[in-house]
Design an enzyme around this catalytic site. Structure first.
Site, mmCIF file in Angstrom:
data_model
loop_
_atom_site.group_PDB
_atom_site.id
_atom_site.type_symbol
_atom_site.label_atom_id
_atom_site.label_comp_id
_atom_site.label_asym_id
_atom_site.label_seq_id
_atom_site.Cartn_x
_atom_site.Cartn_y
_atom_site.Cartn_z
ATOM 1 N N SER A 91 31.398 35.955 33.188
ATOM 2 C CA SER A 91 31.365 36.320 31.816
ATOM 3 C C SER A 91 30.083 36.974 31.348
ATOM 4 O O SER A 91 29.540 37.407 31.648
ATOM 5 C CB SER A 91 31.343 35.033 31.252
ATOM 6 O OG SER A 91 32.160 34.481 31.521
HETATM 7 N N1 SAH Z 1 32.163 29.860 34.358
HETATM 8 C C1 SAH Z 1 32.686 31.473 35.681
HETATM 9 C C2 SAH Z 1 33.441 32.450 35.533
HETATM 10 C C3 SAH Z 1 34.372 31.891 35.167
HETATM 11 S S1 SAH Z 1 35.914 33.457 35.911
HETATM 12 C C4 SAH Z 1 31.055 32.414 35.667
HETATM 13 O O1 SAH Z 1 30.307 31.130 35.098
HETATM 14 O O2 SAH Z 1 31.076 32.854 36.914
HETATM 15 C C5 SAH Z 1 37.644 32.467 35.702
HETATM 16 C C6 SAH Z 1 37.546 31.931 36.871
HETATM 17 O O3 SAH Z 1 38.014 30.224 36.134
HETATM 18 C C7 SAH Z 1 38.056 32.273 38.204
HETATM 19 O O4 SAH Z 1 36.664 31.909 38.722
HETATM 20 C C8 SAH Z 1 39.270 31.760 38.068
HETATM 21 O O5 SAH Z 1 39.354 31.074 39.348
HETATM 22 C C9 SAH Z 1 38.979 29.991 37.193
HETATM 23 N N2 SAH Z 1 39.938 29.318 37.142
HETATM 24 C C10 SAH Z 1 41.591 29.776 36.689
HETATM 25 N N3 SAH Z 1 42.488 28.494 36.039
HETATM 26 C C11 SAH Z 1 41.800 28.058 36.612
HETATM 27 C C12 SAH Z 1 42.238 26.309 36.607
HETATM 28 N N4 SAH Z 1 43.442 25.573 36.770
HETATM 29 N N5 SAH Z 1 41.111 25.476 37.025
HETATM 30 C C13 SAH Z 1 39.894 25.677 37.775
HETATM 31 N N6 SAH Z 1 40.215 27.647 37.373
HETATM 32 C C14 SAH Z 1 40.127 28.173 36.827
#
Ligand code: SAH
Length: 244
Positions: A91
């Site tokens: 993000s």
């Molecule tokens: N917080 C992260 C960025 C989030 S991007 C950082 O600091 O880099 C969103 C992430 O959520 C992605 O890696 C994606 O694979 C994950 N994601 C999507 N659906 C999910 C779920 N049901 N459970 C856990 N992770 C999930």
């Protein structure tokens, strides 16, 4: 004979210089990144209204350039999301700061994050609170995130590979929960694993292009809901994509 000696002397003379130049280059890169990071916090984080000192301190400390692929490292301290592989993004720093500030953390909490990604947000949380638990549904990202947090010495953060929709019951309940992927509803298991008085922040929306950052506080078993701002997150997959 003397020719060999000259060659050996030549090699000895150059090895330390090369080593020294590599080290000094890395050091000057690090100093430059530190300068850029401080500037980012002043301009894009404090400059846009984030006042929580714990958040500002953590954002100044955590080296975002260690959480992104080398190809985009130069852009680590511009206030933008960046690709982290597998079509996912880290993000924008301001949103990381805003979501963290909205949880109103004071230091002793146990926090659950859904969507580990690069683990940057998890590291920011681990700088502030006692314990962080974070869940990632993509195996390669989960493994890389776990390695990264270990390498950086975050002993208070644990990564789980799985679907964050269900939370992490054995490790709960949590004082605060942060979801960093877009959801079309708030997963009931997360509400269940939130302590009384606890805060949960989540981007809620029905489209992949726009969501509303939503803060939920559990008060006497009821939910108080507050809309914070418009945001764009990658979608939460897994159970979230099935009907409610
Ligand atoms: N917080 C992260 C960025 C989030 S991007 C950082 O600091 O880099 C969103 C992430 O959520 C992605 O890696 C994606 O694979 C994950 N994601 C999507 N659906 C999910 C779920 N049901 N459970 C856990 N992770 C999930």
């Amino acid at each position: 004979m003397s020719r060999y000696l000259i060659i050996i002397l030549f090699i000895l003379a150059f090895i330390p210089n090369t080593t020294f130049s590599v080290i000094s280059h890395a050091a000057s890169d690090d100093a430059d990144f530190t300068r850029q990071r401080n500037l980012m916090v002043e301009r894009d984080i404090a400059g846009r209204g984030i006042t929580d000192n714990r958040v500002l301190k953590a954002m100044k400390k955590v080296k975002r350039h260690l959480f992104v692929p080398p190809s985009v490292r130069r852009a680590s301290y511009s206030d933008h999301p960046l690709p982290i592989g597998e079509g996912q993004t880290i993000s924008q720093p301001y949103i990381v700061a805003l979501m963290t500030e909205e949880l109103k953390l004071s230091g002793g909490e146990r926090v659950l994050e859904i969507g580990t990604g690069s683990a940057y947000q998890a590291a920011i949380l681990a700088e502030i609170v006692a314990d962080v638990r974070t869940i990632e549904i993509r195996k390669r990202l989960a493994e890389a995130a776990e390695r990264r947090l270990n390498d950086l010495g975050y002993k208070n953060a644990k990564v789980k590979y799985g679907d964050g929709y269900y939370g992490w019951e054995e490790e709960g309940p949590f004082d605060a929960i942060m979801v960093t992927a877009a959801a079309n509803h708030i997963p009931p298991p997360l509400i269940k694993q939130l302590k009384e008085g606890g805060r949960l922040i989540i981007p809620v929306g029905s489209t992949t292009y726009y969501q509303t950052l939503t803060l939920v506080t559990k008060v006497k078993g009821n939910l108080e809901v507050k809309h914070i701002s418009g945001v764009v997150f990658v979608p939460m997959v897994g159970r979230m994509l099935e009907s409610k």
